[in-house]
Structure formats: C-alpha cells, structure tokens
Scaffold this active site. Structure first.
Site, PDB file in Angstrom:
ATOM      1  N   HIS A  60     -12.528   2.643  -4.943  1.00 52.06           N
ATOM      2  CA  HIS A  60     -11.067   2.460  -4.861  1.00 52.06           C
ATOM      3  C   HIS A  60     -10.648   1.088  -5.369  1.00 52.06           C
ATOM      4  CE1 HIS A  60      -7.388   3.933  -2.466  1.00 52.06           C
ATOM      5  NE2 HIS A  60      -6.985   2.906  -3.183  1.00 52.06           N
ATOM      6  N   HIS A  62      -7.776  -1.034  -8.183  1.00 52.23           N
ATOM      7  CA  HIS A  62      -6.591  -0.988  -9.046  1.00 52.23           C
ATOM      8  C   HIS A  62      -6.796  -2.007 -10.159  1.00 52.23           C
ATOM      9  CE1 HIS A  62      -4.250   1.525  -6.240  1.00 52.23           C
ATOM     10  NE2 HIS A  62      -4.912   0.870  -5.303  1.00 52.23           N
ATOM     11  N   ARG A  64      -5.047  -1.855 -12.943  1.00 49.70           N
ATOM     12  CA  ARG A  64      -3.671  -2.061 -13.440  1.00 49.70           C
ATOM     13  C   ARG A  64      -3.465  -1.783 -14.912  1.00 49.70           C
ATOM     14  NH1 ARG A  64      -1.743  -1.898  -8.366  1.00 49.70           N
ATOM     15  NH2 ARG A  64      -2.038  -3.811  -7.161  1.00 49.70           N
ATOM     16  N   ASN A  94      -2.419   4.906 -10.502  1.00 45.81           N
ATOM     17  CA  ASN A  94      -0.995   4.536 -10.393  1.00 45.81           C
ATOM     18  C   ASN A  94      -0.664   3.329 -11.273  1.00 45.81           C
ATOM     19  OD1 ASN A  94      -2.537   2.882  -8.699  1.00 45.81           O
ATOM     20  ND2 ASN A  94      -0.897   2.573  -7.219  1.00 45.81           N
ATOM     21  N   ASP A 152      -2.793   8.047  -5.293  1.00 50.20           N
ATOM     22  CA  ASP A 152      -2.869   6.825  -4.484  1.00 50.20           C
ATOM     23  C   ASP A 152      -1.745   5.842  -4.793  1.00 50.20           C
ATOM     24  OD1 ASP A 152      -4.228   5.178  -2.508  1.00 50.20           O
ATOM     25  OD2 ASP A 152      -4.434   3.794  -4.180  1.00 50.20           O
ATOM     26  N   HIS A 232      -8.932   4.522   2.483  1.00 47.47           N
ATOM     27  CA  HIS A 232      -8.562   3.391   3.356  1.00 47.47           C
ATOM     28  C   HIS A 232      -8.166   3.763   4.788  1.00 47.47           C
ATOM     29  CE1 HIS A 232      -4.711   4.604   1.624  1.00 47.47           C
ATOM     30  NE2 HIS A 232      -4.980   4.023   0.475  1.00 47.47           N
ATOM     31  N   ASN A 278      -1.238  -1.917   2.713  1.00 43.00           N
ATOM     32  CA  ASN A 278      -0.897  -0.577   3.146  1.00 43.00           C
ATOM     33  C   ASN A 278      -2.125   0.314   3.041  1.00 43.00           C
ATOM     34  OD1 ASN A 278       0.631   1.605   3.932  1.00 43.00           O
ATOM     35  ND2 ASN A 278       1.271   2.119   1.853  1.00 43.00           N
ATOM     36  N   ASP A 305     -10.194  -1.176  -2.138  1.00 43.38           N
ATOM     37  CA  ASP A 305      -8.750  -1.070  -2.419  1.00 43.38           C
ATOM     38  C   ASP A 305      -8.269  -2.364  -3.103  1.00 43.38           C
ATOM     39  OD1 ASP A 305      -6.201  -0.112  -2.639  1.00 43.38           O
ATOM     40  OD2 ASP A 305      -5.806   0.007  -0.484  1.00 43.38           O
ATOM     41  N   HIS A 309      -2.185  -8.729  -7.433  1.00 39.67           N
ATOM     42  CA  HIS A 309      -0.759  -8.901  -7.734  1.00 39.67           C
ATOM     43  C   HIS A 309      -0.536 -10.281  -8.315  1.00 39.67           C
ATOM     44  CE1 HIS A 309       0.635  -5.223  -5.924  1.00 39.67           C
ATOM     45  NE2 HIS A 309      -0.066  -5.468  -4.842  1.00 39.67           N
TER      46      HIS A 309
HETATM   47 ZN   LIG Z   1      -3.706   3.981  -1.094  1.00 46.99          ZN
END
Ligand SMILES: [Zn+2]
Length: 427
Positions: A60, A62, A64, A94, A152, A232, A278, A305, A309
């Site tokens: 998991h 990101h 980006r 996502n 997700d 998560h 989250n 996760d 950012h």
């Molecule tokens: Zn999630």
C-alpha cells in the site's frame, strides 16, 4: 556479477530458515545458501551481526504518478523504498487521472521498470473514475498487470458495487483492496473521536466509521466469495470482525500500518498535522488489539500507506490539512523497535508480515530466499540504532511524525533482482 553475503543471520519464513550462513547471488537469483561458501569471483559483503531477509513487500503506497508528481513520483518513491529495504510496492490508483484503464496500469509498471530500482506494481480502480458508480474493466486491468483492484482514498459506498467487484475480481484471481470507511459516520471529522478530539475542539471520527464498513465488506465476501483484503486496519472492532470472518472460512486478509501500533491520537496534540491520517490514529486499546491481531494472524501484513504530501498541504489548520504520512523509510525500523524489541513478534514473524505474506496476497513470486528465486533481499542490523531525520528522506514527502525518533533496525543494503539498489554509507 555475483555477490557473496557472508555470515548473516539468514531468515526465510517460507522455508522455515533462520541460521547464520552465507548466501550466494549470481545472475540475479539466489544460487546457494549454506555455511562457508567459497566463490573466488564474487564480490564479498560481510553481514556479520546482521539479518539477511527477503526484500520487503509493501502492499500500500501512493507514488502519486501520474499527475501529482509534486508530492512524489515513481523515481523518488523507488529511492525511498530502496532505502527502507522495500523491493516491491503496490501503488494505489488514486492518481490524476486515476488508474482505471489498461494503458495507465502499463504506464505505472513501465515507469517502475525504467527507474529500475524496485518492483513497482499497481492496483487498478474498482470503479470508473473512482466515482463509485460503474465497475471498471477489471479483466483488462488484470490482463495489463494490475495485481489488485481498489478505490483507495475513498470507500466503495455502494454495497452492490462491492459485491460485483468481489465477483469480477474473483474471475481474474486478484484481490479487492478495500478502504473500508463509512463516510456518513465520518461526518467531516478530522481525528479520532475521544478525549483528545474534545481537548483540541476538533470534530471526531468514531471508530465505528471503520468497523461498520469492515463488517459490511466481510459479510459481502462471505456471501459471494472472492478475495477481500482490508486496508489499513486500525480498530479493535474491525480486527474482531476480520477474526470472526476468518473463522468462518471467508477469504479475507488484512493489513495494518506501523502508525497503528506505534502512535495514539495524543500525537495530534498541538494540532500536529503530521499525525493526521485516515483512518485516524486511535487509542491504547486499539494498539493492543492491532498487536494481538498481528500475533494471532488476524492481521496478515504490515503496509505503510506511504502518503507523501507537499509541505503546503500539511502546513494548514488541522481540519484543512491533507491526510497521511510517508512511511517507506521508517517501516522496518518501527517494526523492529515496537514489535521485535518489545517481544511482541519474532524477527521471523515480522519479516513474514512485511515480505512473505504480502507477496502471497498478490501472488507475486517474492518474499522468500529459496534457491533459484529472484534475489530481492534486505540486509539490516536489528541491534543498530539510528535517528530518523526527515530532511534526509529520499521521498519528496517529509510528512512524518517520527522525525527525531531513535529506532532499531538500520537498513544497510537492499538488493533487487541481484542488483544492489541501496547501500548505507552513513556509518
Ligand atoms: Zn485508504
């Protein structure tokens, strides 16, 4: 090029190996694992006092890309992974645009290959545009190489769509990764509902916002089959729902993240946006439940996760700040420090949850040091400490609540496909 790793504690959960020996890598694969290997042509690395384990598999992350490269891209994400001992990642879809078609699945995978540091895999979207209305072409996503489907970042609000996703994904033998969340119960909350949210005057998110959604998902999976993977997991009730489902034979697996066994919502004190995520950080009882879940196998995997950012997205009022923390460069250290050094898990169990089992969940032939297997390896020192310094992160994201933490489990070398992709030169 061949590489001989000498005198390391070789831990391979899949083959029940845990012994000091040498490991010979040649032609990108593991050739031999035995004491006192002689290989005159090989480069020699002395791993005395260190652990030699299969490279970590993080289900998991990101990265980006495409579209949000100012937060992270596949190059910086791959470097962060390699530094953390992670040799395989599954990117969440996502991005901008979202990965809901075969071309974008191939794009992410190919970008990962071009960078060439780690195995960059991806999930495809459950729904077209992640809008939660129409199922994406799951067969095409799977054919293009998606190892899972997930919306997700958002839950699948429609129970009927979740049912269809499980049924279709089953035909292509890939899991559905569920971001299980009841948005009505979240009700614009920004942290865990409890004493701290009251103290800070912030709207709380009840634990039921997660556990209600997890319960729904396992009940749908029980009815229609398919492979549900709950992302998560953070609350006791979610874990109990998963435990009960597993007892009934439901094909459900679950992951938690290091922050859910290391931090409580007290980390949000002072409106610390680097503790905003989250699902939100919970309380001591949930940490205890997460650890019990890891111990008894209810929770199969530890994933980060990893959610980078830009600084501007975190330097805001708490309610406005983005959710998530970076995790790739601290996950092994947090696991060793908070689970192994405390006697909650053995090193072998930790590696099982960070490599062997996650590889099995996505059906990727890694997570083992078997002879003839591709040499994806992490060498780390479980007893060496280091101080987390976000300014030295390879990730573009510096949003970590662990800056300044002293952790055990320093990563010294990471190998992907027999190639050294990271070497710690700081000690
Ligand atoms: Zn999630």
């Amino acid at each position: 090029m061949s590489l001989l790793i000498k005198n390391g504690l070789v831990i391979d959960p899949q083959n029940h190996t845990e012994a000091v020996m040498d490991l010979l890598i040649d032609g990108g694969v593991i050739k031999k694992a035995e004491p006192e290997i002689v290989a005159p042509d090989a480069e020699v690395y002395d791993a005395s006092g260190k652990v030699v384990a299969p490279g970590l598999v993080d289900l998991h992350v990101h990265f980006r890309e495409p579209g949000l490269e100012y937060k992270e891209d596949i190059t910086s994400g791959s470097h962060a992974a390699a530094k953390g001992g992670v040799t395989t990642v599954v990117c969440m879809p996502n991005t901008k645009p979202v990965v809901d078609n075969a071309a974008l699945v191939k794009y992410v995978i190919n970008r990962g290959k071009e960078v060439g540091l780690i195995n960059v895999l991806t999930a495809g979207c459950i729904s077209k545009g992640q809008k939660g209305a129409e199922l994406s072409e799951i067969g095409e996503l799977a054919a293009a190489g998606a190892v899972a489907v997930s919306d997700d970042g958002r839950p699948v609000v429609s129970s009927s769509l979740m049912r269809k996703a499980l049924e279709y994904a089953k035909m292509f033998d890939i899991p559905v990764f569920s971001h299980s969340e009841d948005l009505e119960l979240v009700d614009n909350g920004s942290m865990n509902e409890g004493y701290m949210s009251t103290v800070l005057g912030l709207r709380g998110i009840p634990k039921a916002a997660e556990s209600v959604a997890v319960s729904r998902d396992v009940l749908i999976a029980k009815q229609v089959g398919g492979r549900l993977h709950v992302c998560h997991v953070s609350t006791r009730d979610s874990i109990e729902a998963i435990r009960a489902a597993k007892k009934c034979g439901v094909h459900v697996t679950a992951e938690t993240a290091p922050h859910y066994f290391t931090l409580t919502d007290r980390a949000c004190d002072g409106f610390n946006t680097n503790a905003k995520m989250n699902p939100p950080l919970r309380d001591e009882d949930d940490i205890a439940a997460v650890i019990e879940g890891l111990q008894d196998g209810t929770i199969d995997a530890i994933a980060t996760d990893h959610a980078p950012h830009h600084r501007d997205e975190k330097e805001l009022e708490f309610e406005q700040a983005s959710n998530g923390i970076v995790g790739l460069e601290t996950s092994l250290g947090l696991g060793v420090t908070y689970l192994v050094k405390t006697g909650k898990l053995t090193l072998c169990q930790l590696i099982e949850k960070m490599s062997t089992v996650p590889a099995q969940i996505i059906g990727f032939d890694r997570g083992t040091l078997g002879i003839g297997k591709i040499a994806d390896i992490v060498v780390f020192d479980p007893d060496a400490t280091y101080t987390v310094d976000v300014s030295k992160f390879e990730s573009k994201g510096k949003n970590s609540p662990y800056d300044g933490f002293q952790l055990y489990g320093r990563v010294d070398m990471t190998i992907t496909g027999g190639k050294i992709v990271y070497r710690n030169t700081e000690y």
